[in-house]
Scaffold this active site. Structure first.
Site, PDB file in Angstrom:
ATOM      1  N   GLY A 120      31.264  48.600  42.909  1.00  0.00           N
ATOM      2  CA  GLY A 120      31.510  50.043  42.755  1.00  0.00           C
ATOM      3  C   GLY A 120      33.003  50.315  42.687  1.00  0.00           C
ATOM      4  O   GLY A 120      33.822  49.412  42.927  1.00  0.00           O
ATOM      5  N   GLY A 123      37.065  53.150  46.712  1.00  0.00           N
ATOM      6  CA  GLY A 123      36.770  54.375  47.460  1.00  0.00           C
ATOM      7  C   GLY A 123      35.298  54.760  47.465  1.00  0.00           C
ATOM      8  O   GLY A 123      34.919  55.791  48.027  1.00  0.00           O
ATOM      9  N   SER A 127      33.429  48.541  51.322  1.00  0.00           N
ATOM     10  CA  SER A 127      33.836  47.824  52.549  1.00  0.00           C
ATOM     11  C   SER A 127      33.171  48.444  53.771  1.00  0.00           C
ATOM     12  O   SER A 127      32.771  47.727  54.705  1.00  0.00           O
ATOM     13  CB  SER A 127      35.352  47.886  52.730  1.00  0.00           C
ATOM     14  OG  SER A 127      35.985  47.428  51.572  1.00  0.00           O
ATOM     15  N   ILE A 193      35.162  45.389  43.542  1.00  0.00           N
ATOM     16  CA  ILE A 193      34.911  46.327  42.445  1.00  0.00           C
ATOM     17  C   ILE A 193      34.065  45.635  41.382  1.00  0.00           C
ATOM     18  O   ILE A 193      33.091  46.174  40.896  1.00  0.00           O
ATOM     19  CB  ILE A 193      36.242  46.833  41.823  1.00  0.00           C
ATOM     20  CG1 ILE A 193      37.046  47.623  42.870  1.00  0.00           C
ATOM     21  CG2 ILE A 193      35.943  47.715  40.613  1.00  0.00           C
ATOM     22  CD1 ILE A 193      38.389  48.140  42.351  1.00  0.00           C
ATOM     23  N   SER A 194      34.437  44.395  41.042  1.00  0.00           N
ATOM     24  CA  SER A 194      33.718  43.597  40.027  1.00  0.00           C
ATOM     25  C   SER A 194      33.263  44.492  38.871  1.00  0.00           C
ATOM     26  O   SER A 194      32.072  44.714  38.697  1.00  0.00           O
ATOM     27  CB  SER A 194      32.544  42.833  40.645  1.00  0.00           C
ATOM     28  OG  SER A 194      31.816  43.591  41.576  1.00  0.00           O
TER      29      SER A 194
END
Ligand code: PPS
Ligand code: ADP
Length: 290
Positions: A120, A123, A127, A193-194
């Protein structure tokens, strides 16, 4: 073969003079020498038959039964079944099997190793959900380990930038590390993020079927930007960070992920409620037991 008095591995009974009480199991490692002098370590599993006698159950060099391929790549008739390979730039290499495998480790931990891959925007809460997930699973007696993109860029991946090729290499490395954790029997939580679908799919492909569990943080850019806990969106909007995901760099949402975490009627669930949703998936799919 004489398996009498062999020293057992932890958690198994000792076999003495062919006697094994009840239905106890004995397991050990024997080193055998073939006629041509080749030495081979093999795992022996011995089962009690209930009448005090022991029966040789399996002789396991390579996850394969006696008489097939030995762990050094030679069959009992001396044929080399696994030649040296070239993988990428690594030439003349050969996989070395161990006598203890993933199943043994999973039995120790009473869980199944897998990779929960959280993707995603920055923000979106990756995490935060990863930490809640790890905390709840730890309280349940399950072993987890978090691979956080931001953290890994402090060490293993500190040589990588945010251009597409480096992001791909970042994901490839983390995918490989996650695979090792999963093979260790650990519930590995990777949160990166991927942004590219093909990079995430490449990670899925290197894991056994079902063991790559993709979780999409479906949080709109506007929400992530309003959170902006590190002030990075502000810098990106001001042109001070180039190639920031969602601003001037792409993010490709999953087409077919296992779990989507998003808001309901405009309200976001708490991070622990999101983590619970992932835990339900693990429970339903049998990952919380060996
Ligand atoms: N250009 C650019 N684009 C996106 N993100 C950036 C960038 N520069 C720095 N950061 C910070 O790096 C964190 C993302 O690292 P990842 O390894 O997860 O990124 S990636 O998967 O390789 O795309 C990300 O952390 P998270 O907020 O946890 O996602 C950002 O804080
Ligand atoms: N479910 C949630 N609801 C509301 N705020 C959240 C939620 N999850 C995370 N946050 C907040 O959003 C911000 C970004 O979370 P973070 O986990 O750092 O995101 P990421 O790892 O995707 O960059 C943090 O300030 C965090 O407290």
């Amino acid at each position: 073969m004489n398996a009498v008095g062999i020293k057992p591995l932890p958690g198994f009974a000792t076999l003495r003079d062919g006697y094994l009480p009840g239905n106890a199991k004995a397991r050990s490692v024997l080193r055998i020498t073939a006629a041509d002098g080749l030495q081979q370590a093999v795992r022996v599993d011995v089962n009690g038959t209930g009448n005090g006698k022991a029966k040789l159950d399996t002789l396991k060099p390579n996850g394969s039964p006696l008489g097939s391929i030995l762990a050094n790549g030679f069959t009992s008739n001396g044929k080399n079944q696994s030649p040296l390979s070239r993988i990428g730039n690594s030439t003349n290499i050969k996989w070395h099997e161990c006598l203890i495998d993933k199943i043994d480790r999973q039995n120790l931990l009473n869980q199944k190793g897998c990779v929960i891959w959280i993707t995603g925007l920055s923000g979106s809460g990756k995490s935060t959900v990863a930490c809640h997930l790890s905390k709840i699973l730890t309280q349940m007696g399950k072993l987890t380990y978090i691979l956080d993109g931001d953290n890994l860029r402090h060490g293993l991946n500190s040589d990588l930038s945010f251009k597409a090729e480096d992001r791909a290499e970042n994901i490839r490395r983390v995918g490989e590390v996650a695979k090792l954790f999963s093979d260790a029997g650990v519930i590995c939580i990777a949160c990166l993020i991927s942004p590219y679908r093909r990079d995430r799919e490449a990670c899925r492909k290197i894991l056994p079927n079902g063991d790559f569990i993709e979780v999409f943080m479906d949080v709109p850019l506007g929400v992530c930007e309003s959170r902006d806990p590190k002030g990075l969106y502000k810098l990106a909007r001001a042109g001070k960070i180039k190639g920031f995901t969602g601003i001037d760099d792409p993010y490709e949402p999953p087409a077919n992920c296992e779990i989507t975490l998003k808001c309901d009627n405009g309200i976001y669930a708490s991070p622990s409620a999101m983590a619970e949703k992932v835990i339900c998936y693990l429970e339903y799919n049998g990952y919380l037991q060996a």
